[in-house]
Each structure stands twice: as C-alpha cells, then as structure tokens.
Scaffold this active site. Sequence first.
Site, short mmCIF file in Angstrom:
data_model
loop_
_atom_site.label_atom_id
_atom_site.label_comp_id
_atom_site.label_asym_id
_atom_site.label_seq_id
_atom_site.Cartn_x
_atom_site.Cartn_y
_atom_site.Cartn_z
N ARG A 138 -1.85 4.35 -9.49
CA ARG A 138 -1.71 3.75 -8.16
C ARG A 138 -2.22 2.32 -8.13
NH1 ARG A 138 -0.15 8.17 -5.36
NH2 ARG A 138 -0.44 10.05 -6.63
N ASP A 153 3.40 3.68 -8.62
CA ASP A 153 3.03 5.04 -8.27
C ASP A 153 4.23 5.73 -7.59
OD1 ASP A 153 2.61 3.05 -6.29
OD2 ASP A 153 1.37 4.41 -5.11
N ARG A 155 -9.81 0.16 -6.16
CA ARG A 155 -8.63 -0.28 -6.92
C ARG A 155 -8.31 -1.74 -6.65
NH1 ARG A 155 -4.73 4.31 -4.55
NH2 ARG A 155 -6.31 5.95 -4.46
N GLU A 195 12.77 0.97 0.99
CA GLU A 195 11.90 0.39 -0.05
C GLU A 195 12.49 0.53 -1.43
OE1 GLU A 195 8.12 2.32 -0.26
OE2 GLU A 195 8.94 4.24 -0.83
N GLN A 231 -5.44 -5.03 -7.02
CA GLN A 231 -4.02 -5.33 -7.09
C GLN A 231 -3.67 -5.84 -8.48
OE1 GLN A 231 -1.45 -5.06 -5.16
NE2 GLN A 231 -1.99 -5.24 -3.00
N GLU A 284 -4.74 9.47 -0.25
CA GLU A 284 -3.53 9.11 0.49
C GLU A 284 -2.34 10.03 0.21
OE1 GLU A 284 -3.19 6.30 -3.17
OE2 GLU A 284 -4.69 7.50 -2.14
#
Length: 359
Positions: free
Chosen positions: A152, A157, A40, A351, A42, A103
């Site tokens: 993601r 996500d 993946r 967050e 960014q 994950e």
Amino acid sequence: VGLILDGKVHLAKAMADNFQYQITHYGKILNANRSYYLTRTQPPFYTRLIREVFEITQDKEWLKSHLQTAIKEYETVWMVEGQRLTENGLNRYLAAGIGMPPECEKGHFDSIIQPFAENLQMPLEVYIEKYNSGELLNPDLDAYFIHDRSVRESGHDTSYRIEGNCADLNLVELNALLYKFERDIAAMIHEEFEGSFSFNLSTHTADSWLQKASKRKALSDQFLWSAGKGLYVDYNFKNQTQSAFIAATTLIPLWAEMASKEQAGLLVKNALPLLTENGGVAGCTQQSSGVTSSARPARQWDYPNGWAPHQMMIWKGLLNYGYEKEAQSLIYRWLYMITKNAIEYNGTIPEKYDVVAAS
C-alpha cells in the site's frame, strides 16, 4: 501535471507546500491524510513537483526551502540502511505498523486467513477477532501484513507482483523514481545555485548528486535489468533472484530517463507487445496475473486493468526516447476508451479500466 497544464500553478504549489509541512512535522509525505497513514510514505515524486512549479513561479527562495526539504526526505526516508535502503544499495518500500491495514474492506483477507482458521478448526470470523485482539499469535500473518502494508505504501495496492514479498523486493519503479529524484536535485543545484548548495552543515554539489544517480543506474543494470528478457524486472534481495512477473512498471525507467538508448529500444520491442491492449497498457501480462478464483481473487493493479498513472508516465517515457509513433498510439487508445465510456456512462471517468475490453 494537470494543475500546471490547466494554469492552476497556485494549487500545485500548495500541494508542494503541504508535502513540505508533512516531511517537517511527520517525517515523511504521508500515504494519505489519515492518522493510520503515519506509518507509510508516498513514492518519491516530490522533486519533480517542485521543479515544475519553480519553472513557472521562478521563486528562488521558495525553491531553496523546498530543496532543503527534498534532501531531508532523501536522507531520512529513503537512505537509512536496514529500512528502505537495502544492503545491495538499491531501495524498497517498508511500511510500519502491525496487523491488518485498517482501511481494507471486510473480507479482503479471507482467502489469506482461511487456511490458518481451518488448521485450528475455528470459524474464520472468530480467528480474525482473536488475531486482531492479540489473543491469538501468528508470526506468519504478522510478516504477511508487513508486506501488505508495504504494498500500500508503493501505491500499487494490490497486485500479485508484490503480494507476500513486497518488503523483500527492490522494485523497478521505486529505483527509477529515486534515480529521477537524484538527477532532479543535481539539476536544481547546477542551474539555480551555481553547482553548490549548503544545507544542514553539509555542502551538496551537483556532481555529487549525479554520482549518486550514476551509481543507482549501475546497480539497476546489475540487479533489475534482465538481459535475457530485454526488460526491467523486480529483484528479491532476500533470495537473490529476479522476478518472472512482467508488469507495466518495466517501462517506468523510460520516464525517469534511466534506461540507455539500447535498453529503451529493447523495452519498446519486448514490453509493448506484451502489455498493449485495446485501451492502453495493462498493469501486467495475463500470464503474470495468473488464474483467479475465490481462493485467489483478482488484484486491481493486474491484468486486465489499466491505470492512468502508468499510461501518462509511459507516454512521457516513450517521448523522452523519440518513440513518438508508439506514444501517440497508446495515447489514442486510452483517450478513445475514456471518451467512449464517458459518453456511455453519464460522463463518469473511473479510476481504472479493463483495457482488454476497453470498458
């Protein structure tokens, strides 16, 4: 941004250098530094970072090196046809890999997999074990997880805006970021290399990169702008329809300065009343988020949650177009909320927040 404002440009520069290393050695800026993130990328913020670092360091050799890497990223990550570049000329996220993302916490996909297990009259845990081992094949789940991995990759996500269809969507924010990417490269070539930059046996001109940005804006106006709603919305290039989901990302073109003055006015008029809550901008409207339940659990980038990246980009976007009053109102809501919560919860800054409850 925070590092540069705090006078720690050496750390911001180190981040850019790490991004350059990853593009050189792994082919992309990894979603994070774990082996399974090799599949993946960014989102494309790289040019913005190197421009802001260079504004302080004025290290032209450093800039030249990073400009070469940025062009490489653009050409090999974003503009490969059939991958992240779609037939209509706009872009999508498309992560690689097969099956469940490693994950995710136990139980995250239970609501998705349960109907398949029930169809075979098999316990959920057994179904998951057999699917993960490859003993049990399910093309529908395989397709779902391509979309999920792409969610993601997008950074959002997770959200019902892009669940189960992410790899089929030209997302507003991605194409706005790439518009900014193209404009950044044009500006660096114009301002620091006299309008022409040679790299990889090709000559890149500021004008050619402005043309790329102009083409992207025209395509975004065609596919991503909803004249009826006065909003930017995602476009499903598979079924050739615009999404009905209204999200904070409709305002990201203001940050990228991709919207016209008229479009900016409509966004302020139409989007802000729908998305502004006590603590700032929500990830989406309540109607778009929909009713949640055990079978349809809440998603963290949706209503009633708000995230700092959205807020900061929207503030800057509003200021870009002269909407200072609106920007200051949103800034106040967000800062008041996080200050109040830091006092009440032992100095913690989480967050994300419930911006409806401002908590």
